[in-house]
Design an enzyme around this catalytic site. Structure first.
Site, mmCIF file in Angstrom:
data_model
loop_
_atom_site.group_PDB
_atom_site.id
_atom_site.type_symbol
_atom_site.label_atom_id
_atom_site.label_comp_id
_atom_site.label_asym_id
_atom_site.label_seq_id
_atom_site.Cartn_x
_atom_site.Cartn_y
_atom_site.Cartn_z
ATOM 1 N N CYS A 44 0.631 -1.162 -0.035
ATOM 2 C CA CYS A 44 0.072 0.012 -0.007
ATOM 3 C C CYS A 44 0.742 1.150 0.101
ATOM 4 O O CYS A 44 0.329 2.313 -0.476
ATOM 5 C CB CYS A 44 -0.931 0.088 1.244
ATOM 6 S SG CYS A 44 -2.408 -1.114 0.897
ATOM 7 N N CYS A 47 -14.825 1.024 5.603
ATOM 8 C CA CYS A 47 -14.087 0.586 4.496
ATOM 9 C C CYS A 47 -13.800 1.673 3.387
ATOM 10 O O CYS A 47 -14.970 2.045 2.800
ATOM 11 C CB CYS A 47 -14.498 -0.771 4.164
ATOM 12 S SG CYS A 47 -15.105 -1.977 5.278
ATOM 13 N N HIS A 82 -8.804 4.545 -2.961
ATOM 14 C CA HIS A 82 -7.391 4.132 -2.758
ATOM 15 C C HIS A 82 -6.985 3.345 -3.814
ATOM 16 O O HIS A 82 -6.887 1.861 -3.916
ATOM 17 C CB HIS A 82 -7.587 3.106 -1.333
ATOM 18 C CG HIS A 82 -6.460 2.689 -0.988
ATOM 19 N ND1 HIS A 82 -4.825 3.071 -1.398
ATOM 20 C CD2 HIS A 82 -5.992 1.296 -0.163
ATOM 21 C CE1 HIS A 82 -4.266 1.940 -0.691
ATOM 22 N NE2 HIS A 82 -4.743 1.346 -0.223
#
Lengths: 494, 392
Positions: free
Chosen positions: B89, B210, B336
């Site tokens: 990430c 989330c 993301h």
């Protein structure tokens, strides 16, 4: 048979203990019947969840039998396993079970298969190995979790379970409560339940009356009649009961008065190779004689067991009929079909990162099947699993000692995963567990524990099937919540 | 006081979202055009001497291995040196750090750092969720992305009394900020009740705890300190950075209430920059899940360990609060797109420090901003970059 064909003096062997494992899942037969538009249906059958199979059942039955006999696995000379449908019909089924129970690599043993007569086949073979002195102590396990064909009569009667016995020689070095003293067998070539080479499920194609009255009764009588003189009138009998009715017919035909297997079918169904020994469990509770009658695959066999007192492990084994310490778990028909992979999502189930044939499993199988870690020689921290830790993750030291990890611990933290692709089933608990020996693992939990799991819970670990891919199972340990009245310390002492 | 050998002179990104109509290459071109157009004194693509590309997972759009060659060709500067960085990430933030080190080495004076990620060409089941079957066949089986953070929520709630409402307050704040960010995937407010009532994904995390799966791309230009004035009179300096690794498996974490990789990376970045946590004006941190932002603000030293939930619900991390966190909307609202995420966070810091953030502008007091990502199975790697407008 000519008089010369059999020995006049059969050599008896001892029975030290018994252990059983029956899946906690129960499927009401009425649910199966109504799914096919049929009336009626009584009782329930024991059924596996998606992570259970004949091997996981056999493994826990063996562990319980060893516990009951207080025998360490490294003193066992061999393992004889009978199961009609091993997890891999061609493949290392036996090697996986032998490894999972911790048997030495040089031990004896075999996998008997081919029909539900396999449980008795394994028992005879183990008996012979002990009697001839090849091994001093033998493990026998009879297990099955057959997959019945959809819509067949077998579907409404097929249960699941496993029974293990620890056998020993009668040289005076141990004093077993049980003895195997006599046996007989009878063979006729006819189809009862069977599964052809290209068929996924077991079926029973014959007319029920033909099967019952014309074939099975003379088959079983043919076995019993050979040793009828040796069986006392007050013997307790485990009689085959493949459909919940035939047991009574067979008891009449064989002259069995006290039938200890009565009622077993209604609780668990017919558990394939394990059925004969499951039916004998109630007979193992007291001194006396137990006649264990098995039938299947065109053969019937009788094994006569003499008991000087209760067989260790018998009462715990009997509790499995009602789900053991954790109780039974009702399951719906669709859920059972998914577990048997008879109901599969149209989207391809997600494959594992590496297939079961990969070198990763060559490196990792033993440590997964035996739940191994490595204790650091310098700082004593335990690395899990050893194959992914060339050095100690705590201090960086090389080497150390490979150990079997503790099988219980407490929940450090956990999640309940609700969102996964097929073949996963939600809710799936995943728990970080601090084991009793100081190691820490993260493993899957049981779906039935999802609503109650908490930090600090005492949990046990047992072997389950993590995946089934390209026909090959992947086994590893899962976490189950210990009933609150069982403390972790008493579990550790077992 | 800062390291300040390298200056950011441009930053840009494309609108994040489910960009079904754009290819990986088209997204890369969009981000590159945005960064070229952002340079105050003008910039010609031929001035790029080298590029670092961050893409974490090409398999999500069917590409097994994306080399460094994919992007230069797509954006019209084929032939330049280009290397792809993959570091979980933090791939984008690590590409930024590596780009800065490339410039500081003196080998190249003008370096493009570009993060591009295609997350939505595959269905969720075939894409991110399929990781439930990846990794170790026993110790990782069932481990979807929330499984890597939800255990920390369970334990944080147990140890510190953190509540679901406290977790939810992070999502409410970041969606509020996202509504002010024209580049965000989600640009609408949500209520706490909506978060609490959203379906469970991985207990104790629910759907609105989330981040979404987002396609996106972002790019920045890094130049040597000596040449910064050729491009802008308002450079943002790379004051310092830190990277740290930790054990990758969830059962090997030293605790389940903090992420040591973040703490170590932050210590290194603070030491290199000479900036302390209380001198940071705003931070873009890794909020893949609400609990992650709570762990981050504790591990980065903005609040005491255990107080992250209370600080969040009391508004300390809001745009007008003591330490604004994720004014861009964060991963929860902005999205993301893994390789692009860190680069997009740096872009937000660039705009905030230059007072170019429009309605979501924070109050710049000390001229320092912090950017952070953490990830890699069980949070096995973290990157912290510290940016400043203070010339050394």
């Amino acid at each position: 048979m000519s008089d010369d064909a059999k020995s006049a003096a059969l050599c008896p062997v001892g029975v030290l203990s018994v252990g059983a494992s029956i899946p906690r899942g129960r499927l009401a037969v009425v649910d199966i019947a109504s799914a096919w538009g049929l009336p009626g249906g009584r009782g329930s059958v024991a059924v596996c969840g998606p992570d259970e199979d004949t091997l996981t059942l056999a493994c826990s039955a063996v562990e319980r039998a060893l516990d009951a006999a207080d025998v360490a696995i490294d003193t066992v000379g061999g393992l004889w396993w009978g199961t009609a449908r091993p997890p891999m019909p061609e493949g290392p089924s036996y090697a996986f079970l032998a490894t999972a129970v911790g048997l030495d690599e040089t031990a004896d043993g075999m996998l008997a298969s081919g029909s539900i007569h396999a449980g008795v086949d394994a028992l005879w073979a183990a008996w012979d190995s002990v009697a001839c002195g090849a091994v001093k102590t033998a493990l026998v396990v009879a297990s099955d979790a057959l997959i019945p064909g959809l819509g067949t009569g077998a579907e409404r009667s097929t249960g699941a379970g496993a029974v293990a016995l620890v056998l020993c020689g009668l040289d005076g070095s141990s004093s077993p409560a049980g003895k195997l003293v006599s046996r007989s067998s009878f063979t006729r070539p006819f189809l009862d339940r069977y599964r052809g080479d290209n068929q996924p499920g077991t079926g029973d194609p014959y007319d029920a009356r033909l099967y019952r009255e014309k074939e099975l009764v003379p088959l079983v009588s043919g076995a019993v009649d050979q040793i009828r003189d040796e069986i006392p009138a007050n013997a307790r009998w485990s009689i085959p009961d493949p459909d919940g009715r035939l047991g009574k017919v067979l008891a009449r035909a064989t002259g069995a008065k006290e039938v200890c297997s009565e009622g077993v079918f209604a609780k668990v169904g017919e558990a394939g190779s394990a059925a004969a020994l499951l039916g004998a469990l109630r007979g193992f509770q007291d001194a006396g004689t137990v006649c264990v009658v098995a039938a299947g695959g065109g053969r019937s066999s009788v094994v006569v067991v003499e008991l000087s007192g209760p067989l260790p492990g018998a009462s715990d084994a009997i509790s499995e009929f009602d789900g053991g310490a954790r109780g039974v778990r009702p399951l719906g028909y669709p859920s059972v079909l998914r577990s048997r992979q008879q109901l599969v999502a149209m989207s391809d189930p997600v494959p594992m990162g590496v297939p079961p044939g990969s070198a990763a499993f060559v490196r990792g199988n033993v440590e997964m099947l035996r739940l191994r870690g490595r204790r650091c020689g310098r700082c004593s921290a335990i690395a899990v699993p050893p194959s992914i830790h060339p050095v100690c993750p705590s201090c960086g030291a090389l080497g150390g000692e490979e150990i079997a990890l503790a099988r219980s611990g407490t929940v450090q933290t956990f999640v309940i995963n609700h969102t996964m692709p097929p073949p996963f089933e939600a809710p799936l608990p995943l728990a970080v567990v601090d084991l009793g020996d100081g190691a820490r693992v993260m493993l899957q939990g049981m779906p039935e524990d999802a609503s109650e799991l908490s930090i600090g819970d005492e949990v046990g670990l047992e072997l389950r099937r993590y995946a089934l891919e390209r026909g090959a199972p992947v086994y590893g340990f899962k976490v189950y919540r210990l009933p609150s009245d069982t403390s972790a310390s008493s579990k550790d002492e077992e | 006081m800062g390291w300040n050998k390298v200056a950011m002179v441009g930053a840009g990104l494309i609108r994040m979202g489910e960009l079904f109509d754009q290819s990986y290459e088209q997204m890369a071109y969009g981000a590159f055009k945005a960064v070229v157009d952002s340079v105050d004194k003008g910039f010609d693509p031929s001035q790029v001497e080298a590029a670092i590309v961050a893409t974490q997972r090409g398999t999500l759009w069917g590409q097994e291995g994306i080399g460094g060659n994919t992007v230069p060709s797509a954006i019209g500067i084929a032939g330049i040196p280009c290397t792809r960085v993959e570091n979980a990430c933090p791939s984008g933030s690590d590409a930024f750090r590596i780009g800065a080190m490339v410039v500081a080495s003196g080998v190249h004076d003008v370096v493009l750092v570009i993060g591009v990620e295609k997350m939505r060409d595959k269905s969720t089941e075939e894409g991110l969720l399929s990781r439930a079957a990846a990794g170790h066949p026993v110790y990782n089986r069932g481990e979807t992305a929330p499984v890597l953070f939800a255990p920390f929520a369970t334990r944080h709630m147990h140890d510190f009394g953190t509540t679901r409402e406290m977790l939810a307050s992070v999502a409410v704040k970041n969606h509020h900020n996202g509504a002010l960010d024209p580049y965000a995937h989600f640009q609408s407010e949500i209520t706490m009740q909506q978060v609490l009532d959203s379906p469970p994904v991985c207990h104790p995390l629910h759907l609105l705890d989330c981040c979404p799966q987002t396609d996106g791309a972002a790019a920045v230009l890094l130049v040597s300190a000596e040449r910064a004035k050729e491009f802008t009179d308002k450079p943002v300096w790379v004051a310092g950075f830190g990277v740290a690794t930790d054990h990758p498996y969830m059962h090997e974490k030293s605790s389940y209430v903090g992420l040591p990789a973040t703490t170590m990376a932050a210590e290194r970045a603070y030491a290199m920059s000479g900036v302390s946590p209380d001198e940071i004006d705003m931070a873009e941190v890794h909020d893949c899940f609400t609990i992650t932002e709570i762990l981050d603000i504790e591990d980065l030293g903005f609040v005491e360990k255990g107080k992250g939930g209370i600080a969040s619900i009391e508004g300390e991390t809001a745009i007008g609060g003591r330490i604004p966190v994720n004014p861009s909307g964060g991963l929860l609202a902005k999205g993301h797109p893994i390789g692009a995420t860190g680069v997009a966070q740096v872009t937000e810091c660039f705009w905030q420090l230059r007072h170019e953030a429009g309605d979501r502008q924070i109050e710049v007091r000390n001229g320092n901003a912090l950017q952070h990502n953490v990830g890699g199975r069980g949070s096995g790697v973290a990157v912290v970059n510290i940016l400043t407008t203070n010339a050394s």
